[in-house]
Design an enzyme around this catalytic site. Structure first.
Site, mmCIF file in Angstrom:
data_model
loop_
_atom_site.group_PDB
_atom_site.id
_atom_site.type_symbol
_atom_site.label_atom_id
_atom_site.label_comp_id
_atom_site.label_asym_id
_atom_site.label_seq_id
_atom_site.Cartn_x
_atom_site.Cartn_y
_atom_site.Cartn_z
ATOM 1 N N LYS A 288 -91.157 -31.734 35.791
ATOM 2 C CA LYS A 288 -90.659 -30.846 34.749
ATOM 3 C C LYS A 288 -90.535 -29.439 35.309
ATOM 4 O O LYS A 288 -91.288 -29.134 36.244
ATOM 5 C CB LYS A 288 -91.550 -30.853 33.514
ATOM 6 C CG LYS A 288 -93.059 -30.757 33.726
ATOM 7 C CD LYS A 288 -93.675 -29.669 34.523
ATOM 8 C CE LYS A 288 -93.537 -28.250 34.089
ATOM 9 N NZ LYS A 288 -94.234 -27.285 35.017
ATOM 10 N N TYR B 267 -94.608 -27.180 27.952
ATOM 11 C CA TYR B 267 -95.669 -28.062 27.418
ATOM 12 C C TYR B 267 -95.820 -27.868 25.910
ATOM 13 O O TYR B 267 -96.028 -28.823 25.171
ATOM 14 C CB TYR B 267 -97.017 -27.776 28.097
ATOM 15 C CG TYR B 267 -97.081 -28.233 29.536
ATOM 16 C CD1 TYR B 267 -97.229 -29.582 29.844
ATOM 17 C CD2 TYR B 267 -97.001 -27.330 30.581
ATOM 18 C CE1 TYR B 267 -97.288 -30.006 31.167
ATOM 19 C CE2 TYR B 267 -97.062 -27.745 31.902
ATOM 20 C CZ TYR B 267 -97.204 -29.075 32.188
ATOM 21 O OH TYR B 267 -97.263 -29.495 33.493
#
Ligand code: NAD
Length: 383
Positions: free
Chosen positions: A145, A234
């Site tokens: 990510k 996140y």
């Protein structure tokens, strides 16, 4: 045993059974890495071969050591621009020197039948190029990510993997982590009632003068953005997997100290909100200049649930508050890295779409671009 103790014990057990229930759902096999039996350790036929691209901090400190807990994944190749480092690590991990590549000869990995899956752990803007090259070399891809630094790159990555008939998964490790899976299961069961609000905060001090891994993080060309792309993701991803919904509107404000040399190219503090179709709201922050924080809280009509930390590597805590009191369910920690890699291997072995495919990465990149746009315009943006 007094009533408080028995209640605590009951709640602890309730926590454990909820975790087990969560793990019995879809993706359960991948959720917790149990200790390997000798048979599994020796039975490498059940394991797919992995190449790690980029031997930086995260790869060498978290990913490579955690292959030891994988049931279906083994490390067989390395890709690095630093030959001495690659050679040393290859020796340490028992990898054949012929399976060590650099960025120039990376494409010849296509001739290495031992490699099934390539794990891209490079600076963000390099994810697209190496994912596409891996797919063209006939390999499945797990990519870190954020998936990429633009929606266009995400789409190119998805297209390249589709064209090559290869799987693409994005490394959203929290979605393979027992406490997060348990929280998702509780929300789905209705334990918190209708979800009204989520708060999620991710922050840490970025120190490019002290930590080599932070040098590219403050360079827009390599990182794509600042705290939002790196750790705010996140908060964003958690708001989505906890509600199980996609946001329809975002608002945002961004502030970076103009005198702080770290923030000449990328942003420091981001505050953003997401509105979901059910009416649930998420209020999230990310920062490169506050003390390490990784937490999330979900407010439902019947209860709230805290995960603090929500996205740590090895330690998690859950607290649930209801009208009649609070409880702290204890769930067995699992090896989320091994679980994530094994989920990818199993997706390949069983020809299934991974739980966090390229499309999941694309959605977050799209929402992050909307967050930047909302902050820039000073107006909410529909997504
Ligand atoms: P790092 O700087 O330690 O590692 C990056 C690697 O890329 C290094 O080996 C470096 O040599 C190599 N590299 C190749 N070309 C480069 C270039 N032009 N500039 C800089 N480095 C270059 O960084 P990291 O912290 O390991 O992060 C790597 C990736 O992993 C990022 O995408 C990051 O978002 C991701 N990450 C994910 C997690 C997680 O928990 N999932 C945690 C940390 C990092």
């Amino acid at each position: 045993m007094n009533s408080t103790e028995s209640r605590r014990q009951f709640l602890r057990q309730a926590g454990l059974s909820a975790a087990v229930a969560a793990l019995a759902g879809p993706g359960a096999v991948a959720a917790v890495a149990s200790p390997l039996t000798n048979t599994m350790q020796n039975d490498d036929k059940k394991k797919l071969g992995w190449a790690v691209v980029g031997l930086g901090k995260f790869a060498t400190e978290q990913i490579m050591p955690n292959f030891k807990d994988c049931k279906h994944s083994k490390l067989v190749a390395l890709v690095s621009g630093t030959p001495d480092k690659a050679k040393k690590l290859a020796k340490e991990y028992g990898i054949d020197e012929k399976s060590v590549y650099d960025y120039q000869n990376f494409d010849s990995i296509k001739d290495n039948p031992a490699v099934d899956i390539v794990y891209i752990i490079l600076p963000n803007s390099m994810h697209a190029e190496y994912t596409i090259r891996a797919a063209q070399a006939g390999k499945h891809v797990l990519c870190e990510k954020p998936m990429a630094t633009s929606e266009e790159d995400c789409k190119k990555m998805i297209d390249a993997c589709n064209k090559a008939g290869k799987k693409l998964m994005i490394a959203y490790r929290a979605q393979y982590e027992p406490y997060n899976l348990d929280a998702i299961a509780r929300i789905k069961k209705g334990e918190l009632g209708k979800i009204k609000f989520i708060t999620a905060d991710h922050g840490r001090h970025v120190k490019p003068t002290e930590d080599k891994a932070d040098v590219w993080r403050v360079q827009k060309k390599l990182a794509g953005g600042g705290s939002l792309m790196d750790i705010g993701i996140y908060s964003l991803n958690a708001a989505r997997y906890l509600t199980g919904e996609e946001p329809v509107e975002v608002t945002a404000q961004i502030y970076s100290d103009p005198n702080d040399p770290r923030f000449k190219e990328v942003e420091d503090n981001v505050a953003f909100t997401l509105r979901f179709p059910s009416g649930a709201l998420a209020c999230c922050t990310s920062s490169y200049s506050y003390q390490s924080v990784k937490r999330g809280r979900i407010f439902g009509e019947k209860a709230w649930l805290d995960l603090d930390p929500i996205s740590d590597y090895y330690e998690h805590n859950m607290k649930i508050g209801k009208e009649d009191g609070e409880m702290e369910p204890k769930i067995q920690e699992g090896n989320q890295f091994a679980a994530e890699m094994d989920h990818m291997s199993e997706s390949v072995m069983q020809n299934k779409t991974p739980r966090t495919p390229g499309e999941e990465g694309l959605r977050d990149v799209r929402y992050m671009m909307a967050i930047y746009e909302a902050a820039k315009k000073g107006k909410s943006v529909k997504v």
